[in-house]
Design an enzyme around this catalytic site. Structure first.
Site, PDB file in Angstrom:
ATOM      1  N   ASP A  42       0.836  -1.191   0.000  1.00  0.00           N
ATOM      2  CA  ASP A  42       0.000   0.000   0.000  1.00  0.00           C
ATOM      3  C   ASP A  42       0.874   1.245   0.000  1.00  0.00           C
ATOM      4  O   ASP A  42       1.892   1.277   0.687  1.00  0.00           O
ATOM      5  CB  ASP A  42      -0.805  -0.002   1.301  1.00  0.00           C
ATOM      6  CG  ASP A  42      -2.287  -0.021   1.018  1.00  0.00           C
ATOM      7  OD1 ASP A  42      -2.714   0.797   0.205  1.00  0.00           O
ATOM      8  OD2 ASP A  42      -2.976  -0.854   1.615  1.00  0.00           O
ATOM      9  N   ASP A  43       0.452   2.283  -0.727  1.00  0.00           N
ATOM     10  CA  ASP A  43       1.136   3.575  -0.623  1.00  0.00           C
ATOM     11  C   ASP A  43       2.567   3.578  -1.102  1.00  0.00           C
ATOM     12  O   ASP A  43       3.393   4.346  -0.608  1.00  0.00           O
ATOM     13  CB  ASP A  43       1.159   4.055   0.844  1.00  0.00           C
ATOM     14  CG  ASP A  43      -0.077   4.865   1.159  1.00  0.00           C
ATOM     15  OD1 ASP A  43      -0.978   4.879   0.325  1.00  0.00           O
ATOM     16  OD2 ASP A  43      -0.117   5.488   2.218  1.00  0.00           O
ATOM     17  N   CYS A  81      -7.115   2.462  -1.027  1.00  0.00           N
ATOM     18  CA  CYS A  81      -7.099   1.052  -0.606  1.00  0.00           C
ATOM     19  C   CYS A  81      -8.356   0.294  -0.996  1.00  0.00           C
ATOM     20  O   CYS A  81      -8.297  -0.756  -1.629  1.00  0.00           O
ATOM     21  CB  CYS A  81      -6.981   0.922   0.903  1.00  0.00           C
ATOM     22  SG  CYS A  81      -5.911   2.070   1.721  1.00  0.00           S
ATOM     23  N   LYS A 135      -4.153  -6.856   5.426  1.00  0.00           N
ATOM     24  CA  LYS A 135      -5.294  -5.936   5.407  1.00  0.00           C
ATOM     25  C   LYS A 135      -6.454  -6.413   4.525  1.00  0.00           C
ATOM     26  O   LYS A 135      -6.232  -6.924   3.432  1.00  0.00           O
ATOM     27  CB  LYS A 135      -4.767  -4.594   4.893  1.00  0.00           C
ATOM     28  CG  LYS A 135      -5.783  -3.545   4.573  1.00  0.00           C
ATOM     29  CD  LYS A 135      -5.068  -2.209   4.539  1.00  0.00           C
ATOM     30  CE  LYS A 135      -5.731  -1.209   3.637  1.00  0.00           C
ATOM     31  NZ  LYS A 135      -5.069   0.102   3.776  1.00  0.00           N
ATOM     32  N   HIS A 137     -10.107  -4.394   4.454  1.00  0.00           N
ATOM     33  CA  HIS A 137     -10.607  -3.069   4.054  1.00  0.00           C
ATOM     34  C   HIS A 137     -11.696  -3.104   2.990  1.00  0.00           C
ATOM     35  O   HIS A 137     -11.807  -2.193   2.169  1.00  0.00           O
ATOM     36  CB  HIS A 137      -9.440  -2.169   3.595  1.00  0.00           C
ATOM     37  CG  HIS A 137      -9.679  -0.723   3.926  1.00  0.00           C
ATOM     38  ND1 HIS A 137      -8.832   0.294   3.588  1.00  0.00           N
ATOM     39  CD2 HIS A 137     -10.720  -0.128   4.587  1.00  0.00           C
ATOM     40  CE1 HIS A 137      -9.310   1.443   4.005  1.00  0.00           C
ATOM     41  NE2 HIS A 137     -10.461   1.213   4.633  1.00  0.00           N
ATOM     42  N   HIS A 228       1.870   1.841   3.870  1.00  0.00           N
ATOM     43  CA  HIS A 228       0.818   2.778   4.287  1.00  0.00           C
ATOM     44  C   HIS A 228       1.190   3.395   5.637  1.00  0.00           C
ATOM     45  O   HIS A 228       1.886   2.781   6.428  1.00  0.00           O
ATOM     46  CB  HIS A 228      -0.484   1.991   4.435  1.00  0.00           C
ATOM     47  CG  HIS A 228      -1.723   2.811   4.484  1.00  0.00           C
ATOM     48  ND1 HIS A 228      -2.045   3.620   5.557  1.00  0.00           N
ATOM     49  CD2 HIS A 228      -2.744   2.942   3.602  1.00  0.00           C
ATOM     50  CE1 HIS A 228      -3.212   4.195   5.318  1.00  0.00           C
ATOM     51  NE2 HIS A 228      -3.663   3.814   4.133  1.00  0.00           N
TER      52      HIS A 228
END
Ligand SMILES: *[C@@H]1O[C@H](CO)[C@@H](O)[C@H](O)[C@H]1NC(C)=O
Length: 491
Positions: A42-43, A81, A135, A137, A228
């Site tokens: 992520d990110d 996300c 994760k 989400h 993230h």
């Protein structure tokens, strides 16, 4: 909107397609189906990874897979996300799942609609064991929306968008009262407080690989928290010893980010090592409406070690990997995603000439790419993603200072070859990095040749060769690489 503080989302997926015996690929019996390891980060920004030229932050394991697999240079994901994960698991654009606006907050009473049957369901139909680590989400307001009710055999990780890397509480979207968010399937799980989340997810993934029942193919979706941010107040978190490794990076935020990414890269190496130890030879790496960093590694690839410029979107993994697993396309529902396996595996043209990036009437932005052009609707409205989403943590290395650059100039490629994943890749494909060395040597020789013909700076035009001792000074450090331990030049 304070709750959105400091979110910016990029996603990298490093995916592994693993196969026990390449030769039995054709038979497509359940036993010979490829194991699929999909690692999502992520990110993670375009500039952050070594294989896009970043020498300051070190990602040698990811780079080893990229250089010996296929780098996807026209691969797009969603910038958040929830929409990205929804696109991956349904094969549908977020405008078709209702997830085109923002992420699911901890208190949100909705999730990815149950009318969608997710990717792991179809893999289970092919005999796969389906595992989610990290994760989710995609909704948790009713149990039916959580991973083990949506065709994951197991889940170890968290349901919301963010947890603290060391104590696993989500204080992000909870109005000031943080909530603990860590589960094994439906049970609350209590890892030892203080263990870094990236390590927890890596340990679990290694355990899953070690204990995997070899009579079944494996789909492991390693959905990392990294890179993230954690909670507001402590958005960037990494173990102290990892941060120390990047003392050459002056900007503190960037330094911690580098450490977070280094831990993620280490995770990739450890997962590849576990696959090797268990003789599961493998495959893949991928990222975000933002162009994502992505690569695919697999023994099934033709001419590995190449860059693909073919268009691909997050929604394409579903039909693509289903096809690679030997599933019939006719078994899949109609979806936005396209099977791009031939363009990944064989470099044939992508079936795509367009990608819808998003239409979000709430943030008032939309974008589509058609052929080589991208139309951006309202791109300069800061509210397109919310002003909070435009936060940057330090500079990208496009403009780093000379000092930082010199300190980090440690022959990127030697580190790649010596990484855990690099060594394994070379065992499986002994010649994979040879061309890079040959071309590098050739280019160095040419550069030296041109240098011998150059007018040294500061010399008078009528004295073209200048003083040889002058120009020698300029080129004393022809190193094959800098040995990291002794910091000396190795020729
Ligand atoms: C978790 O760690 C953060 C950051 O150090 C801290 O602010 C928070 O109070 C901790 N939460 C709990 C429940 O320990």
């Amino acid at each position: 909107m304070k709750i959105l503080d400091q979110i910016k989302i990029l996603i990298i997926s490093i995916i592994g397609l693993n196969i026990d015996r390449v030769s039995s690929w054709q038979s497509q019996s359940s036993k010979s189906r490829p194991n699929i390891i999909f690692i999502l980060a992520d990110d993670l920004g375009w500039n952050d990874v070594g294989f896009h030229g970043n020498d300051l932050i070190s990602t040698p394991n990811i780079d080893a897979l990229a250089y010996s697999g296929v780098i996807l240079n026209n691969y797009y994901v969603q910038p958040l996300c929830t929409p990205s994960r929804g696109a991956f698991l349904t094969g549908m654009y977020p405008i078709h799942t209702g997830l085109q606006h923002h992420v699911i907050l901890a208190t949100s009473p909705y999730g990815l609609p149950l009318k969608f049957t997710l990717f792991p369901h179809y893999l289970k139909g092919l005999g796969y064991s389906t595992r989610l680590v990290g994760k989710w989400h995609l909704g948790h307001f009713r149990k039916e929306y959580t991973p083990t009710f949506r065709d994951f055999d197991s889940h170890y990780g968290y349901w919301t968008g963010v947890i603290d890397y060391f104590n696993y509480t989500d204080a992000f979207e909870t109005g000031g009262s943080p909530g603990y968010d860590f589960r094994r399937d439906m049970k609350i799980e209590y890892p030892k407080i203080g263990t870094y989340a990236t390590d927890l997810f890596t340990d679990e993934s290694v355990k899953i690989i070690n204990q995997h029942d070899r009579s079944k193919p494996l789909f492991l979706f390693l959905s990392h928290l990294a890179t993230h941010v954690g909670n507001p107040g402590t958005p960037l978190q990494a173990p102290e010893e990892a941060i120390q490794r990047f003392s050459h990076i002056e900007d503190e935020s960037r330094r911690i980010f580098a450490a977070m990414l280094w831990k993620l890269d280490e995770s990739v190496g450890r997962v590849i090592k576990a696959l090797e130890v268990n003789n599961i030879q493998n495959s893949q790496c991928g990222k975000e409406e933002v162009r994502g960093s992505a690569c695919v590694w697999s023994p099934l690839l033709n001419n590995p070690g190449r860059v693909s410029m073919e268009m691909m979107h997050m929604t394409d993994w579903f039909p693509t990997l289903y096809h690679a697993a030997g599933g019939p396309e006719s078994a899949l529902p109609k979806m936005d995603g396209k099977n791009v396996w031939d363009s990944i595996q064989g470099n044939s043209p992508s079936p795509r000439n367009e990608i819808l990036l998003n239409i979000d009437p709430v943030f008032n932005g939309a974008s589509i790419r058609v052929d080589d052009w991208k139309l951006l609707y309202n791109p300069y409205d800061i509210n397109y993603l919310g002003p909070e989403l435009n936060t940057w943590f330090g500079s990208s290395e496009r403009d780093f200072s000379g000092n930082e650059y010199l300190t980090s100039k440690k022959n990127h490629f030697k580190n790649v070859e010596n990484s855990l994943a690099g060594k394994i890749v070379q065992k499986l494909m002994p010649n994979i990095f040879q061309d890079i060395h040959i071309i590098n040597k050739k280019a160095e020789n040419r550069l030296q040749f041109y240098n011998s013909t150059a007018i040294p700076p500061g010399n008078k035009p009528e004295d073209p060769r200048g003083n040889p001792s002058n120009w020698n000074n300029t080129w004393t450090n022809w190193c094959d690489y800098i040995d990291q331990n002794s910091n000396s030049c190795v020729v």
